[in-house]
Design an enzyme around this catalytic site. Structure first.
Site, PDB file in Angstrom:
ATOM      1  N   LYS A  52     -77.877  69.793 -63.451  1.00  0.00           N
ATOM      2  CA  LYS A  52     -77.687  71.072 -62.741  1.00  0.00           C
ATOM      3  C   LYS A  52     -77.009  70.818 -61.402  1.00  0.00           C
ATOM      4  O   LYS A  52     -76.109  71.546 -60.985  1.00  0.00           O
ATOM      5  CB  LYS A  52     -79.035  71.786 -62.565  1.00  0.00           C
ATOM      6  CG  LYS A  52     -79.548  72.360 -63.871  1.00  0.00           C
ATOM      7  CD  LYS A  52     -81.027  72.735 -63.840  1.00  0.00           C
ATOM      8  CE  LYS A  52     -81.483  73.083 -65.265  1.00  0.00           C
ATOM      9  NZ  LYS A  52     -82.915  73.311 -65.381  1.00  0.00           N
ATOM     10  N   GLN A  96     -88.274  74.096 -62.110  1.00  0.00           N
ATOM     11  CA  GLN A  96     -88.075  73.332 -63.344  1.00  0.00           C
ATOM     12  C   GLN A  96     -89.371  73.290 -64.158  1.00  0.00           C
ATOM     13  O   GLN A  96     -90.420  72.909 -63.636  1.00  0.00           O
ATOM     14  CB  GLN A  96     -87.597  71.907 -62.997  1.00  0.00           C
ATOM     15  CG  GLN A  96     -87.261  71.063 -64.203  1.00  0.00           C
ATOM     16  CD  GLN A  96     -86.091  71.602 -65.019  1.00  0.00           C
ATOM     17  OE1 GLN A  96     -85.064  71.990 -64.463  1.00  0.00           O
ATOM     18  NE2 GLN A  96     -86.236  71.639 -66.330  1.00  0.00           N
ATOM     19  N   ASP A 119     -83.006  81.758 -63.695  1.00  0.00           N
ATOM     20  CA  ASP A 119     -83.427  81.366 -65.039  1.00  0.00           C
ATOM     21  C   ASP A 119     -83.709  82.602 -65.902  1.00  0.00           C
ATOM     22  O   ASP A 119     -83.795  82.499 -67.122  1.00  0.00           O
ATOM     23  CB  ASP A 119     -84.718  80.515 -64.954  1.00  0.00           C
ATOM     24  CG  ASP A 119     -84.481  79.071 -65.363  1.00  0.00           C
ATOM     25  OD1 ASP A 119     -83.424  78.795 -65.962  1.00  0.00           O
ATOM     26  OD2 ASP A 119     -85.350  78.222 -65.077  1.00  0.00           O
TER      27      ASP A 119
END
Ligand code: NDP
Length: 281
Positions: A52, A96, A119
């Site tokens: 990322k 995460q 997300d």
């Protein structure tokens, strides 16, 4: 032989288009940045977070990774999220997953401002998708839909079968395909006669987490088969689809690696850019 839905090529094109949008934002002085919070030392998460960061670097997006120790408390995690919620330089925040077991994932995700939830896992964004409102769409399902459309796979009126019903892949991709006027079936571990369902599918999405689970006899000739799975077998990454044999039957197929994974990162970048664009409007 099936047409390859090549995530590397599609992602490269998309990244080039995103770079132009990032440059335009920077010219206006708008903050475009991604903050990633990583708790603990899960090896797979470390790899994802690094990838990322690399994608942000490629676009010239500010990228900040906050590494917190395994024993981080819920309060400490939420305080870190709050700091990024207030941080003007950061347009997107990502926690995460998976978090260490003592932490409450749902509470952590709910703490992120929905407009910074790149997300797309915040309940407000999931709710918007399920009620047909515009919101942030989760990266993997968004990437799958992008891939299908970019490869010219017909969707409206077609039978789509999704294997897997997770909140991050199965359910949202089913909803996106429904919004595209597919007739959608969601299958899971309790589905009776799975192959009877998959053999009807014009579009088959495999999000199971079991190596080479989808075999050629489960696939309708000419179907578009999207392999979401990331499984490690003898040090190699393999998907949920028996690629070698399924590609002889399918009309379109996505590889692993180099398929959905590439699109997922790309869509994360797009969600981060979109969040910055929305803020500037
Ligand atoms: P989950 O483990 O949350 O979900 C797996 C789903 O598969 C469940 O709904 C489960 O059913 C179903 N399932 C398991 N066994 C069977 C079976 N025998 N028959 C039918 N259905 C079955 O996984 P995720 O959705 O998070 O991820 C799926 C895969 O995709 C994983 O390999 C993951 O690593 C990968 N992934 C890849 C991403 C990418 O960027 N490429 C992003 C996210 C995930 P039940 O609900 O009944 O248990």
């Amino acid at each position: 032989m099936a047409i390859l839905m090549d995530g590397k090529i599609l992602a490269a094109e998309k990244m080039a288009a995103l770079k132009t949008r990032v440059d335009a934002l920077k010219e206006k002085g708008a903050g475009v940045g991604l903050a990633v919070i990583l708790v603990g030392d899960d090896p797979a998460s470390q790899v994802y977070v690094r990838n990322k960061g690399k994608a942000c670097e490629e676009l010239g997006i500010l990228s900040e990774t906050l590494r917190m120790p395994r024993e981080t408390t819920q309060d400490e995690l939420e305080a870190a999220i709050d700091r990024y919620n207030r941080d003007e330089r950061v347009s997107g925040i990502l926690v995460q997953l998976p978090l260490p077991r003592h932490l409450d994932e749902k509470r952590a995700l709910a703490r992120i401002l929905p407009q910074k939830d790149v997300d797309g896992f915040h309940i407000a964004n999931a709710g918007k998708l399920f009620t047909g409102q515009e919101g942030v769409v989760a990266c993997t399902p968004k990437g799958i839909l992008y891939m299908l459309k970019a490869c010219g796979v017909p969707l409206s009126g077609r039978e789509a079968v999704v294997i897997g019903r997770s909140n991050i892949v199965g359910k949202p991709i089913a909803m996106l395909l429904l919004n595209e006027n597919c007739t959608v079936t969601i299958c899971h571990s309790r589905t009776a006669d799975l192959a009877a369902h998959t053999r009807r599918a014009d579009i088959l999405i495999a999000a199971v987490g079991k190596p080479r689970f989808v075999t050629a006899d489960m696939v309708k000739p000419g179907a578009a088969v999207v392999d979401v799975g990331i499984n490690r077998v003898d040090g190699k990454v393999v998907g949920d689809v028996d690629f070698e044999n399924v590609e002889k039957v399918a009309g379109y197929i996505s590889p692993v690696p180099g398929g959905v994974g590439k699109m997922t990162i790309c869509m994360l970048m797009e969600n981060t850019v979109e969040a910055a664009e929305r803020k500037g409007q």
